[in-house]
Enzyme design. Structure first.
Site, PDB file in Angstrom:
ATOM      1  N   LYS A 107     -23.001 -67.866  40.356  1.00  0.00           N
ATOM      2  CA  LYS A 107     -24.337 -67.441  39.960  1.00  0.00           C
ATOM      3  C   LYS A 107     -24.485 -65.976  40.373  1.00  0.00           C
ATOM      4  CE  LYS A 107     -29.180 -68.678  40.461  1.00  0.00           C
ATOM      5  NZ  LYS A 107     -29.655 -67.355  40.888  1.00  0.00           N
ATOM      6  N   TYR A 211     -22.069 -65.831  30.158  1.00  0.00           N
ATOM      7  CA  TYR A 211     -21.813 -67.193  30.652  1.00  0.00           C
ATOM      8  C   TYR A 211     -22.445 -68.290  29.818  1.00  0.00           C
ATOM      9  CZ  TYR A 211     -26.386 -66.306  32.739  1.00  0.00           C
ATOM     10  OH  TYR A 211     -27.703 -65.987  32.923  1.00  0.00           O
TER      11      TYR A 211
END
Ligand SMILES: [Zn+2]
Length: 646
Positions: A107, A211
């Site tokens: 992340k 992503y």
């Protein structure tokens, strides 16, 4: 025009190698030469192709940001902070689909952006904004090189990425611009993209890591893994770490790997993202009003610290198992000074790259001693790994290898005996208050205490001359030892470590009423118990077959350690009966029903064995019912049970 197309394609390929693959194949000078030639051609022909690299310079400053509505809402993720919450998420997903797979990714901590393509061309970039509507940052994002202007996919597409600035780029920028130093990579990236002057975006060295595919008008992709493949194939920059997991252990391992790995990568990250891989499962799970139910962001806890490994030692536990224990440089962790950290086994050392001298990340767990999560940098590869012990470091006996673990083969290995005695004294075992590991070690070394039964031979004189033992302390210890004679069978089984059983299996076994009855059980009878497997069954048989153990049990008995038979109500409709409940009852919960049986003189057992005299079968009774039928045990239904209670 052919020359112009050739130059565009070549420059785009070089930029792709440089910015997306991190593998430049040509020098800056060569690039500049071709770039200048292209610019000149564009000037003379008056044609600038949509995918020309000259569009990436950024253009003039804009007056303000226009609003742009995303085709599909860009959700943010629910935060799961603890391992328990991660486990709960896992369970929720598996309840929807037992075969569901998970993806684990980094992340990144930057600014989320959304890029729109139509008919194979990049047309717009916008910030996430509130998820529904964001700001148009096309001019700014155009200066970023880590994505293509032209793609093969022809439908309408929205992809999602995080605009970031590499930590090394930030450092360099701050060195070169001391008066305009940027505090952290997240704010720097956000400030660089949300800047009215695109030239400023270019100067800060922003890149975008992609992503997710947020929207696809044609042939939507079936999974997250397919989305990542698509992004890579189309020339978007992605981060290489991507794990596809099936079990909770695999998910946790991948999260741990990120927790360690993020210390040495060049991007600012603040956690891991765990998503359900398959789109069909995602659709079934849906969304809350804020978040998708099929993904969570795992934020790392603060209770971690970095330190250096000084030495790797081996500990011998009560089963003889050798566990690596690292002595580390003292470090503060959650309010305590830590000097030691554990690892699981030798394979764990190798997997986590732990070496003497390595920087490691440690985390406080439920255990007293924190665990090593892994080595932080890969620079220790020349240092040889610690050797696998070939003999026990304490007693020199041979080592037995069982699965992933090493065991000392000597049953009287000193640390092993000390651990067994210490375990015997713990709260859930014989509960001898005040008998710490240090005291046990002292009694082992100075007073020859070896067996559990030796504890009951201790007198006031045994402690005289031992440092730190004053009258009061001795009295307390002796009375705690005396009190421990009054023990339940369940706790005694656990304290003795028979077959290395845990408390659950001990409770099952205790239903047989006495050590003698348990010693008489056959292999088949043992494995028929709910919480006892083949290995434990064999270990229990081996325990009782051993003459030394039988002698110890006799000594304990004569010392007065004799578990009381469970208090039974002699009178009642279930007197003398061992009753097993299977399935569910409409009128009582399982616990309530068991209480009723015991209050009427019966023993409520959990497994059907030869000792069972009655089975009560409720709704959805399973294998226990089949077994009772096979053994010819009387079976009654709920109605009959209720009649008996009257
Ligand atoms: Zn040993």
């Amino acid at each position: 025009m052919d020359r112009q197309r050739y130059l565009i394609d070549t420059l785009n390929r070089w930029a792709y190698e440089y910015y997306v693959l991190d593998a430049p194949s040509h020098s800056d000078r060569e690039y500049d030469r071709l770039y200048d030639e292209l610019k000149e051609l564009e000037r003379t022909t008056g044609i600038v192709a949509p995918d020309s690299p000259t569009r990436r310079v950024g253009g003039e400053p804009v007056k303000g940001f226009e609003r742009h509505t995303h085709i599909a809402r860009l959700y943010s993720l629910d935060k799961a902070v603890t391992e328990d919450e991660l486990a709960a998420f896992f369970t929720r997903v598996k309840k929807t689909d037992g075969d569901a797979e998970f993806t684990v990714e980094y992340k990144y901590d930057g600014l989320t952006v959304c890029l729109t393509y139509d008919n194979g061309e990049f047309i717009r970039a916008s910030t996430r904004g509130n998820g529904v509507e964001g700001e148009d940052v096309t001019a700014q994002v155009l200066t970023v090189r880590s994505f293509p202007l032209k793609i093969a996919y022809r439908g309408t597409l929205e992809v999602r990425g995080e605009a970031v600035i590499r930590l090394s780029v930030l450092e360099k920028y701050n060195r070169e611009h001391p008066s305009d130093s940027l505090k952290n990579a997240r704010n720097a990236a956000a400030g660089a993209v949300r800047n009215l002057d695109p030239k400023m975006t270019r100067e800060k060295g922003v890149e975008i890591l992609f992503y997710d595919v947020n929207y696809m008008s044609e042939q939507p992709l079936p999974s997250q893994a397919a989305a990542m493949e698509f992004l890579k194939r189309e020339g978007f920059k992605t981060f290489p770490f991507f794990k596809l997991c099936g079990t909770l252990e695999e998910v946790q391992d991948a999260v741990d790997e990120i927790e360690v790995g993020r210390r040495s990568i060049d991007y600012l990250t603040d956690g891991a993202v765990v998503k359900v891989n398959g789109v069909s499962v995602r659709e079934e799970m849906g969304y809350t009003d804020k978040f998708p139910r099929w993904a969570i962001a795992y934020k790392f806890e603060a209770e971690e610290a970095e330190t250096t490994v000084r030495e790797i030692l081996w500990q011998v536990g009560r089963t003889g198992k050798l566990t690596p224990l690292a002595s580390v440089e003292a470090v503060e962790l959650a309010g305590a000074t830590v000097r030691r950290a554990t690892l699981n086994n030798y394979g764990d050392i190798m997997r986590k790259n732990v070496r003497v001298g390595a920087r490691v990340l440690i985390r406080r767990s439920n255990e007293v001693i924190p665990e090593i999560l892994g080595a932080i940098d890969g620079t220790m590869s020349e240092t040889p790994p610690p050797e696998k012990p070939s003999v026990c470091p304490y007693c020199g006996s041979a080592i037995t290898e069982l699965g992933a673990n090493l065991f000392c083969s000597n049953r009287t290995c000193p640390p092993r005996v000390v651990q067994q005695l210490t375990h015997y004294c713990t709260k859930n075992a014989a509960d001898i208050e005040g008998m710490s590991e240090a005291t046990v070690r002292l009694l082992y070394a100075k007073r020859g205490v070896r067996k559990f039964s030796d504890l009951y031979a201790l007198t006031r004189e045994s402690f005289s001359g031992l440092e730190g033992f004053k009258d009061k302390k001795i009295s307390n210890l002796l009375s705690a030892i005396e009190k421990s004679k009054d023990i339940t069978l369940e706790r005694l089984l656990y304290a003795l470590g028979i077959g290395q059983i845990g408390r659950v299996a001990a409770r099952d076994l205790a239903e047989f009423g006495s050590l003698e009855a348990i010693a008489a059980l056959t292999y088949e009878e043992l494995i028929s118990l709910e919480n006892i497997g083949e290995i434990t069954a064999r270990a229990i048989l081996a325990y009782f077959a051993d003459e030394e153990n039988r002698e110890e049990l006799r000594r304990l008995k004569s010392a007065g350690v004799e578990p009381k038979r469970r208090e039974r109500v002699a009178e009642g409709v279930f007197a003398g009966q061992t009753v097993v409940l299977t399935g569910s009852l409409a009128s009582y919960s399982r616990t309530e029903a068991q209480k009723r049986i015991e209050s009427l003189g019966g023993v409520a057992a959990s497994s059907v064995t030869n000792a069972t005299t009655l089975v009560i079968a409720g709704e959805k009774a399973g294998s226990k019912l089949d077994k009772a039928k096979k053994l010819g045990i009387p079976i009654i239904g709920e109605e009959e049970f209720l009649n008996m209670l009257k």
